[in-house]
Design an enzyme around this catalytic site. Sequence first.
Site, short mmCIF file in Angstrom:
data_model
loop_
_atom_site.label_atom_id
_atom_site.label_comp_id
_atom_site.label_asym_id
_atom_site.label_seq_id
_atom_site.Cartn_x
_atom_site.Cartn_y
_atom_site.Cartn_z
N ASN A 240 -18.10 9.63 18.46
CA ASN A 240 -18.60 9.35 17.18
C ASN A 240 -19.93 8.97 16.90
O ASN A 240 -20.61 8.04 17.40
CB ASN A 240 -17.89 7.91 16.80
CG ASN A 240 -18.05 7.38 15.36
OD1 ASN A 240 -19.12 7.90 14.71
ND2 ASN A 240 -17.76 6.28 15.06
N LYS B 165 -22.08 8.71 14.75
CA LYS B 165 -22.34 7.80 13.73
C LYS B 165 -23.58 8.22 12.98
O LYS B 165 -23.67 9.47 12.86
CB LYS B 165 -22.64 6.54 14.07
CG LYS B 165 -21.65 5.72 14.97
CD LYS B 165 -21.77 4.17 15.38
CE LYS B 165 -20.37 4.12 16.24
NZ LYS B 165 -20.54 2.35 16.36
N HIS C 48 -12.86 2.41 10.21
CA HIS C 48 -13.97 1.99 11.19
C HIS C 48 -14.44 0.73 10.63
O HIS C 48 -14.80 0.64 9.61
CB HIS C 48 -15.00 3.21 11.37
CG HIS C 48 -15.98 2.89 12.64
ND1 HIS C 48 -16.88 1.71 12.64
CD2 HIS C 48 -15.81 3.30 13.85
CE1 HIS C 48 -17.53 1.67 13.77
NE2 HIS C 48 -16.80 2.56 14.66
N GLU D 59 -17.39 -0.62 10.86
CA GLU D 59 -18.49 -0.39 10.33
C GLU D 59 -18.48 0.07 8.60
O GLU D 59 -19.16 -0.57 7.99
CB GLU D 59 -19.64 0.63 10.79
CG GLU D 59 -20.01 0.02 12.18
CD GLU D 59 -20.30 0.97 13.39
OE1 GLU D 59 -20.35 2.37 12.85
OE2 GLU D 59 -20.63 0.82 14.36
N GLU E 247 -10.55 -0.91 18.68
CA GLU E 247 -11.98 -1.24 18.88
C GLU E 247 -12.13 -2.74 18.36
O GLU E 247 -12.57 -2.97 17.35
CB GLU E 247 -12.76 -0.38 17.72
CG GLU E 247 -12.61 1.05 18.07
CD GLU E 247 -13.65 2.09 17.32
OE1 GLU E 247 -14.41 2.73 18.50
OE2 GLU E 247 -14.11 1.90 16.63
N GLY F 238 -20.89 -1.36 20.22
CA GLY F 238 -22.33 -1.29 20.15
C GLY F 238 -22.95 -2.42 20.79
O GLY F 238 -24.34 -2.69 20.56
N SER G 141 -18.37 -0.06 23.24
CA SER G 141 -19.10 -0.08 24.35
C SER G 141 -18.56 0.61 25.76
O SER G 141 -18.73 0.12 26.73
CB SER G 141 -19.47 -1.53 24.76
OG SER G 141 -20.36 -1.86 23.85
P1 PGA Z 1 -19.94 2.17 20.84
O1 PGA Z 1 -18.97 2.59 19.44
O2 PGA Z 1 -19.28 2.92 21.94
O3 PGA Z 1 -21.24 2.60 20.75
O4 PGA Z 1 -19.44 0.65 20.78
C1 PGA Z 1 -17.80 2.72 19.35
C2 PGA Z 1 -17.52 3.12 18.01
O5 PGA Z 1 -17.65 2.48 17.10
O6 PGA Z 1 -16.52 4.01 17.68
#
Ligand code: PGA
Length: 253
Positions: free
Chosen positions: A9, A11, A97, A99, A169, A175, A215
């Site tokens: 992803n 983003k 997601h 976010e 997640e 992140g 992460s």
């Molecule tokens: P990250 O994001 O690996 O940067 O923690 C994962 C995600 O949000 O899908």
Amino acid sequence: MRLKIVAGNWKMNLSFEEAEELVSSIADQLEEIDLEETEVVICPPYPYLEMVLDIAEESVFSVGAQNISQFDNGAYTGEVSARMLASMDVDYCIIGHSERRKYFGETDEIIAQKIDQALKHEFIVIFCCGELLSERRAGKHFDVVRQQIEKALFSLSEKEFYNIIIAYEPVWAIGTGENATPEQAQEMHAYIRGLIASRYGNDVANETSILYGGSCNSKNAPEIFAQPDVDGGLIGGASLNADEFIKIIKVIL
Ligand code: PGA
């Protein structure tokens, strides 16, 4: 046997040139790998989809969108519909997601509408769920995830549910550099599989891929992916580096 999946992803990152370089390098390195039963999915920002789809045509990875509109068609300035993405041969779509829940006000209801749109156009949906740190500290993480899954998914028919991949997640791990421990991931994944079994039966539950996200990188992936109910990962930051992404793919093989 359920599919193993590593999905990247991206983003809202990368210039067009950087994106092209990244996906080209991933495609080159995938030529050397026998993916067998593993699916690799790349989810770039919308403006890069066509470029990534062109490269995917000559490669073994699939392409996903990071979002779709809950509306079918018409006067919705700035939105992108499932119908449009399906007409470009995008196969996967990330929905729910954290976010999008946090910054764009996506409620369980909106997420359910998006899933309906996606399934109507035959997407494979990567449905994200996960608890906040405060919810985990309060011991509510199982309840939070159960409610997210029930509200968004459990009105689907068994046939529709076969097009669902779940990504667990934990929001506190996204992140942040702080991944869930393999035990925390396994415990939640087993719980999610149990929920699916109680709603749709063991066969469906055993066929559903459940990915870990938050992460995840090539260092922690070996232990996390070794858990019996972890079927791969949804990778954010670490998917922006071709070598690192390929290393993570190799872990699951
Ligand atoms: P990250 O994001 O690996 O940067 O923690 C994962 C995600 O949000 O899908």
